[in-house]
Design an enzyme around this catalytic site. Structure first.
Site: not given
Length: 870
Positions: A273, A275, A277-278, A281, A430
């Site tokens: 659902v 995507a 950088s790390l 999900v 963040d």
């Protein structure tokens, strides 16, 4: 002309950076620099000559002369432009050459030494100390560790150099393209091509991988810094990064759980659902029925990030060397700033730590009674270092919301962030729009906060210094702000305040006005008088350049490395708010929160800050007190076009007396109430001494004197007389002293300052409670007993004073008759008059809750007991 040459100088700087980086990469990535073309030479203008054998008419001759003058002027202007352009190119070339030589020398020095991994002596990043020193199968530390990272680097030298070349191979061509555009058409050329540049930048960041995608994500929420085309491109990095295969993801999830997927989940989405950088999900359903978000880390991402830390560390060393050479007065540790960011980024890859952060912040916010922001539950038993399972939230990410929807969430998000930053000292670092969800079901909160990989903690001292800085910045008190910057290690103690304060005014005042970087630029141009006219702009540009040189050469400021996370969070949150409100200004928006904090906490540091705000000219200022109470409840008195807080201004639509008194008696105003109690004791002591001396004089003067032999008798005030005086035990003790001596001991004469303070208190009582109250407070009850009778009668007949309901009706009626006989006038029900203010005050007291009234009575008892013991 100076402004036109700015693009040339900018091109020279970019050229030098490209040259220095390319020199480290070898010939394979050297850029093909675009040489500036010379301006086309002028062939001049051919002038007509009069025909032979005659002359032109006078009008024609005048016309020819005018033509010749215009032609000569045109030639002169062309030559001047050629010369200026040539000088501009020469200056740019010389600047680029000097910078490139210096950069190459610094780069050579950096390449010859062994780079150390980022080492953070003081970090605010929250890490799992219990797993410190553990490594994975590749030898990478699970929790960031300097020595273990360096050991890994020593084993990966070839891979590090390859990653460095990859970085240069992507960055240098992009810098070269920027140079070509700047030289060809200046900043206008950049604006015409900003869509293409934004797309190239986004593609380059994706090529470089997760570390650089993170930087792009942070910039994607700054509409004040980047044009809309760039924001649209970088926004694709929030959660639209190319995903890896789902089969691989399922395999990784099963490996982390050490079991088949069906052992824990009944279903899982076919595609991710989101995507990032790390990680990416999936939406899944547990065997117990709950919907959850399953976050699985990308394969090999830790190895990639660890190599990127080397690349960025090397680049930072080069930049630090350049700054040390060209701006040696600057004390900012740029390598240290990178270190803090690098450690934080590495820590984001530890999902066990993220789960612990999420649970802790949820608990802390609940303890603070914070509402409006919801933090999902964590299924800790399913979490590992690479796997995170949390409660699923139905809603829309702010990155997908319209500005109007974002505007509705600003106040809630801001309050939550300030609570984290300044109240509990444990904050999400963040908060970009992809990590904030506008919930469909708002019964738990208006927005949900996710992704707690980067969380920082603050010490109480730092929180207090930031609170003080916000207050002084909002009040435009730059002299006091210097002290805050010294406490925050931004300025040294020996800084030249005479230079710093004016530059603070020019640099920070435009920021306080809000609106982000674009509005800041507009306001800065106004400060320096850049009105668009060439003559004024050149002079203003020179003034701005002189100030910039003063900052670089004469003011050794620095940005503490641990400020990197605070700055990142503030910049990101402010960027989100600017999307919803283009005029958003964080300082003034944060002022009510800071005011409430000043009023509520009774720690010595906060008490000192509050006293600094309330006191002026030797005493507490009633208007400042009123404005601070109004500010705490969101009604801010502003000045200078609504830009700064004006503590001495009167607010037309402020709080009424009942709301102000209710707030003052609540737990939210503990700090202010303690200061006011101390002030009440001082004021009570002064007023009682004044009343005692006035009453004593009136009593002595009223004593009858024998008409013939009074001059032979001692003065009554000098005759020893028995008295009962208070003691520390609370029980009165008998003394035998002359009345005058007792008066001097109990009520010493007021000093000049105390007399002035007493006058201000009398004026305050007269204006707030009526003239009769002012007369009584001023100690004139003996001189004007009718005023005291009228005041007491107003209290009794109002029926609103505390304790009156417990008095027998017969006693109240007898008291009223006595006061009337002494000169009081019984007001008719509902009538106003000079004591109407007193009636309002008694009404406000009557409307207090039981808890608030108990606080008022306890405060009164404390003041009276203290005055008795004094």
């Amino acid at each position: 002309t100076s402004l036109d040459n700015m693009s040339l100088r900018l091109a020279a700087v970019v050229l030098a950076c490209a040259a220095s980086t390319a020199s480290a990469a070898g010939p394979s990535v050297r850029p093909a620099f675009v040489q500036p073309h010379a301006a086309p030479s002028s062939h001049g203008l051919r002038l007509r000559t009069p025909p032979q054998g005659g002359s032109r008419p006078r009008l024609a001759a005048g016309h020819a002369l005018s033509e010749r003058r215009r032609a000569a002027t045109a030639i002169s202007m062309q030559e001047g432009e050629k010369k200026k352009q040539k000088n501009g190119f020469d200056q740019a070339s010389a600047f680029a050459t000097s910078a490139a030589i210096a950069a190459a020398a610094v780069n050579q020095a950096v390449s010859m030494k062994t780079l150390e991994a980022p080492d953070v002596q003081k970090t605010y990043i929250v890490k799992d100390a219990a797993r410190q020193g553990q490594v994975d199968a590749e030898g990478l530390p699970i929790v960031y560790d300097k020595q273990l990272i360096e050991a890994y680097w020593r084993q990966q030298d070839g891979a590090l150099q390859k990653r460095w070349r990859e970085f240069l191979g992507v960055s240098v061509p992009f810098l070269t393209k920027l140079v070509a555009m700047l030289v060809r058409g200046g900043t206008d050329e950049l604006q015409r091509n900003q869509a293409d540049l934004a797309r190239d930048a986004r593609i380059n960041l994706e090529k470089l991988g997760p570390t650089y995608i993170k930087a792009g994500q942070m910039m994607s929420v700054r509409p004040d810094v980047l044009p809309q085309e760039a924001l649209d491109e970088l926004a694709k990095l929030q959660d639209s990064v190319k995903p890896f295969d789902t089969e691989l993801a399922v395999s990784l999830i099963e490996g982390e759980l050490n079991a088949e997927l069906g052992a824990y989940f009944t279903e899982i989405s076919d595609k991710p659902v989101a995507a990032a950088s790390l990680a990416q999900v999936y939406k899944a359903r547990l065997t117990t029925g709950e919907w959850v978000a399953v976050k699985i880390q990308r394969p090999d991402v830790l190895s990639i990030v660890s190599k990127d830390l080397y690349v960025l560390r090397r680049a930072a060393e080069v930049y630090q060397g350049l700054m040390d050479r060209f701006a040696p007065q600057q004390r900012t540790d740029y390598v240290g700033l990178l270190n803090e960011w690098a450690v934080g980024f590495y820590t984001e890859l530890d999902f066990t730590n993220e789960a612990a952060n999420q649970k802790k912040l949820k608990m802390l916010l609940e303890e603070q009674g914070s509402t409006g922001v919801y933090i999902p539950n964590v299924y800790e038993e399913l979490c590992t270092r690479r796997l995170l399972v949390t409660e699923w939230i139905d809603g829309k990410k702010l990155s997908e919301c319209e500005p109007a929807d974002i505007r509705e969430c600003i106040d809630v998000g801001q309050e939550c962030f300030l609570t984290q930053l300044l109240q509990i000292g444990f904050f999400h670092s963040d908060p970009h729009p992809g990590n904030i969800i506008r919930m469909n079901d708002q019964s738990k909160g208006k927005i949900a906060l996710i992704d707690f990989g980067l969380v920082a903690s603050l010490q109480q001292e730092d929180m207090d210094n930031i609170v003080s800085a916000v207050i002084h910045l909002a009040n435009k008190d730059y002299t006091a702000l210097v002290n805050d910057f010294i406490a925050l290690n931004i300025l040294p103690e020996d800084c030249d305040r005479a230079k710093v304060v004016p530059l603070m005014d020019k640099a920070l005042s435009p920021y306080v006005k809000g609106g982000g970087a674009k509005k800041y630029e507009e306001e800065l141009k106004k400060v320096y008088g850049m009105d668009g006219q060439v003559g004024n702009s050149v002079g203003a540009f020179q003034a701005m350049t002189n100030d910039a040189l003063t900052v670089l050469n004469d003011i050794p400021f620095s940005i503490p490395p641990y400020f990197a996370l605070i700055a990142r969070a503030v910049v990101t949150l402010e960027g989100v708010a600017l999307i919803g409100n283009p005029d958003y200004g964080l300082i003034l928006e944060a002022y009510p929160f800071v005011a409430r904090k000043l009023l509520s906490e009774d720690r010595p540091e906060i008490q000192r800050a509050l006293q600094e705000v309330l006191y002026a000219d030797g005493g507490i200022q009633g208007q400042r007190l009123a404005n601070l109470l109004n500010g705490a409840l969101g009604v801010v008195a502003r000045t200078q076009g609504g830009v700064f807080v004006d503590l001495d201004a009167e607010i037309e639509d402020g709080l009424d007396l009942q709301k102000a008194l209710s707030y003052l008696m609540s737990e939210k105003a503990t700090s202010l109430r303690n200061i006011l109690l101390d002030e009440a004791i001082v004021a009570g002591d002064i007023l009682l001494r004044q009343s005692a001396r006035k009453g004593f004089g009136a009593f002595i003067n009223s004593l009858p004197r024998p008409p013939f032999f009074s001059q032979f008798l001692p003065k009554p005030e000098t005759v020893p007389t028995p008295f009962l005086v208070p003691t520390a035990s609370g029980q009165p003790a008998p003394v035998f002293v002359p009345p005058q001596d007792l008066l001097e001991r109990v009520a010493p004469q007021l000093s000049r300052d105390e007399e002035l303070y007493a006058l201000s208190l009398v004026d305050l009582a007269s204006g707030s409670l009526g003239k009769d109250a002012g007369a009584v407070v001023g100690g004139d009850a003996f001189l004007d007993p009718r005023a005291a009778a009228r005041l007491l009668l107003s209290v009794l007949t109002s029926g609103k004073a505390p304790g009156l309901e417990s008095l027998p009706p017969a006693f109240r009626q007898a008291s009223e008759q006595l006061l009337v006989s002494l000169g009081g006038e019984a007001p008719s029900p509902g009538a106003g008059g000079q004591n109407g203010e007193l009636d309002d005050a008694l009404g406000a007291v009557a409307k207090l809750s039981d808890k608030e009234r108990a606080a008022l009575e306890a405060s009164g008892e404390y003041v009276l007991r203290t005055l008795w013991l004094q």
